[in-house]
Enzyme design. Structure first.
Site, PDB file in Angstrom:
ATOM      1  NE  ARG A 203       1.793   2.038  -1.980  1.00 42.33           N
ATOM      2  CZ  ARG A 203       2.219   0.793  -2.150  1.00 42.33           C
ATOM      3  NH1 ARG A 203       2.705   0.435  -3.343  1.00 42.33           N
ATOM      4  NH2 ARG A 203       2.175  -0.074  -1.175  1.00 42.33           N
ATOM      5  CE  LYS A 226       4.407   4.491   0.572  1.00 39.08           C
ATOM      6  NZ  LYS A 226       3.517   4.471   1.732  1.00 39.08           N
ATOM      7  CG  HIS A 311      -3.656   6.308  -0.756  1.00 34.09           C
ATOM      8  ND1 HIS A 311      -2.653   5.735  -1.518  1.00 34.09           N
ATOM      9  CD2 HIS A 311      -3.758   5.534   0.351  1.00 34.09           C
ATOM     10  CE1 HIS A 311      -2.175   4.677  -0.906  1.00 34.09           C
ATOM     11  NE2 HIS A 311      -2.822   4.520   0.240  1.00 34.09           N
ATOM     12  NE  ARG A 314      -2.450   0.678  -2.217  1.00 35.04           N
ATOM     13  CZ  ARG A 314      -1.650  -0.166  -2.835  1.00 35.04           C
ATOM     14  NH1 ARG A 314      -1.642  -0.200  -4.146  1.00 35.04           N
ATOM     15  NH2 ARG A 314      -0.863  -0.971  -2.152  1.00 35.04           N
ATOM     16  CG  HIS A 334      -0.949  -4.733   0.378  1.00 30.59           C
ATOM     17  ND1 HIS A 334      -2.311  -4.551   0.454  1.00 30.59           N
ATOM     18  CD2 HIS A 334      -0.422  -3.498   0.223  1.00 30.59           C
ATOM     19  CE1 HIS A 334      -2.595  -3.266   0.356  1.00 30.59           C
ATOM     20  NE2 HIS A 334      -1.463  -2.609   0.215  1.00 30.59           N
ATOM     21  CE1 TYR A 343      -4.345   1.613   0.802  1.00 29.71           C
ATOM     22  CE2 TYR A 343      -3.123  -0.105   1.930  1.00 29.71           C
ATOM     23  CZ  TYR A 343      -3.159   1.116   1.299  1.00 29.71           C
ATOM     24  OH  TYR A 343      -2.006   1.857   1.160  1.00 29.71           O
TER      25      TYR A 343
END
Length: 358
Positions: A203, A226, A311, A314, A334, A343
């Site tokens: 990110r 995150k 973003h 990604r 993830h 995504y």
């Protein structure tokens, strides 16, 4: 000050007596402490007991006692921020989201007693907002009323009964051709940020925090912002030929501890949230990407909420790995394969699945 009117369904019952378990039993709300107490399944006995308790706890001339037992949504939200939020150690962005959505809840029902808010009240509020905003309000409301139940302010959580809306992605996916066109218009430091994001799938904030000192034994060590509380957040990314090429390009004639860095227009020793004068903030990466995107003319006429942002690199990177038959889940950090697939969806190309039949 007169007592608040009761709901129509509860009007036949004495003050502070409420149905529970779908009307199969009854419970009494202590007018001072706000706690609920089971009163059994007999309607007659529950009414008689409630009248006796009201006579003892709430005399007709004791208006203050009638008020003390009620906690408003606004008061409860303030208590949550002061007592619950600090324990959870939310990141700044998450806490800000909670505060924003709490303001919407307070504007709609802040002066209502926590016990009087029902599913319909919340459903009407959610209907006024977009799917994304409504889901955020619902998330906050579910949390608030769950804590309210634990505090004894009400017996159930009305927010859990509301529907979670399906969010339709508005932003356009980024193609490789569009990426290349935007990349060519970016300054060198922003090109480095784009390439690092594309290859490592990290990110914006994680790319901005990458340091040369974190390259050890042929690996780039990344603690994802995150997910740093979970195992998936600690990555040791093997430095292959493509990543090595980008890292070497980051080693320019400007001495900096950060891979992504720039020479500002004027040197400032200290900036808020920065520990080096060459450091690039995540917002600066976003801005540089957006300026190059708009300059490219590729998205002229596209509504602002559909314009691809940094973003989206990604998502493009995840698609590239999938196209090569590789699983990008661990690299993306993830926790589930479904999250990675979110995504990867939305691209126009069809990914054919190779199978064999005898």
């Amino acid at each position: 000050m007169s007592p608040r009117p009761r709901k129509r369904a509860n009007k036949p019952l004495p003050d502070n007596l409420y149905p529970a378990n779908g009307g199969k039993s009854y419970q009494y709300r202590h007018p001072i402490t706000g706690k609920y107490h089971g009163m059994g399944v007999s309607r007659a006995q529950a009414i008689a007991a409630a009248k006796e308790l009201n006579a003892m706890l709430v005399p007709d001339n004791d208006l203050v006692a009638k008020v003390l037992g009620h906690v408003t949504v606004r008061q409860h939200a303030k208590w949550w921020l002061e007592n619950i939020a600090p324990e959870r150690e939310y990141k700044k962005s998450t806490l800000e989201m909670y505060q924003v959505q709490m303001r919407k809840l307070n504007a709609a029902m802040g002066d209502r007693a926590v016990e009087d808010v029902d599913v319909q009240d919340l459903a009407k509020l959610l209907e006024k907002h977009s799917a994304r905003t409504a889901n955020q309000i619902r998330q906050v409301a579910v949390d608030l009323f769950r804590v309210a139940v634990s505090r004894g302010l009400r017996p159930d959580n009305p927010a859990e009964a509301t529907l979670k809306r399906k969010e339709k992605k508005a932003r356009k996916r980024l193609t490789q051709e569009q990426y290349d066109a935007i990349h060519a218009l970016c300054p060198r430091w922003a090109q480095n940020a784009m390439d690092l994001a594309l290859i490592t799938l990290q990110r914006r904030g994680d790319v901005a925090r990458m340091k040369f000192e974190n390259i050890k034994d042929g690996r780039l060590l990344v603690i994802q912002e995150k997910t740093e509380k979970y195992d998936t957040g600690y990555l040791a990314i093997a430095v292959g030929p493509k990543l090595d090429k980008v890292i070497k390009r980051c080693r320019d004639d400007l001495a900096s501890p950060y891979l992504v860095h720039r020479r500002p227009e004027r040197k400032i020793k200290e900036r808020e949230g920065m520990d080096h004068w060459t450091q690039v903030k995540p917002q600066m990466i976003t801005r540089a990407f957006a300026e190059a995107r708009d300059e490219s003319g590729l998205f002229d006429g596209v509504p602002e909420n559909e314009l691809p942002t940094f973003h989206e690199i990604r998502a493009l990177g995840i698609k590239r790995y999938r196209d090569r038959g590789e699983d990008p889940q661990k690299l993306a950090g993830h926790a589930t394969a479904k999250m990675t697939s979110n995504y990867d969806s939305g691209h126009e190309e069809i990914r054919w699945v190779e199978v064999h039949a005898e």
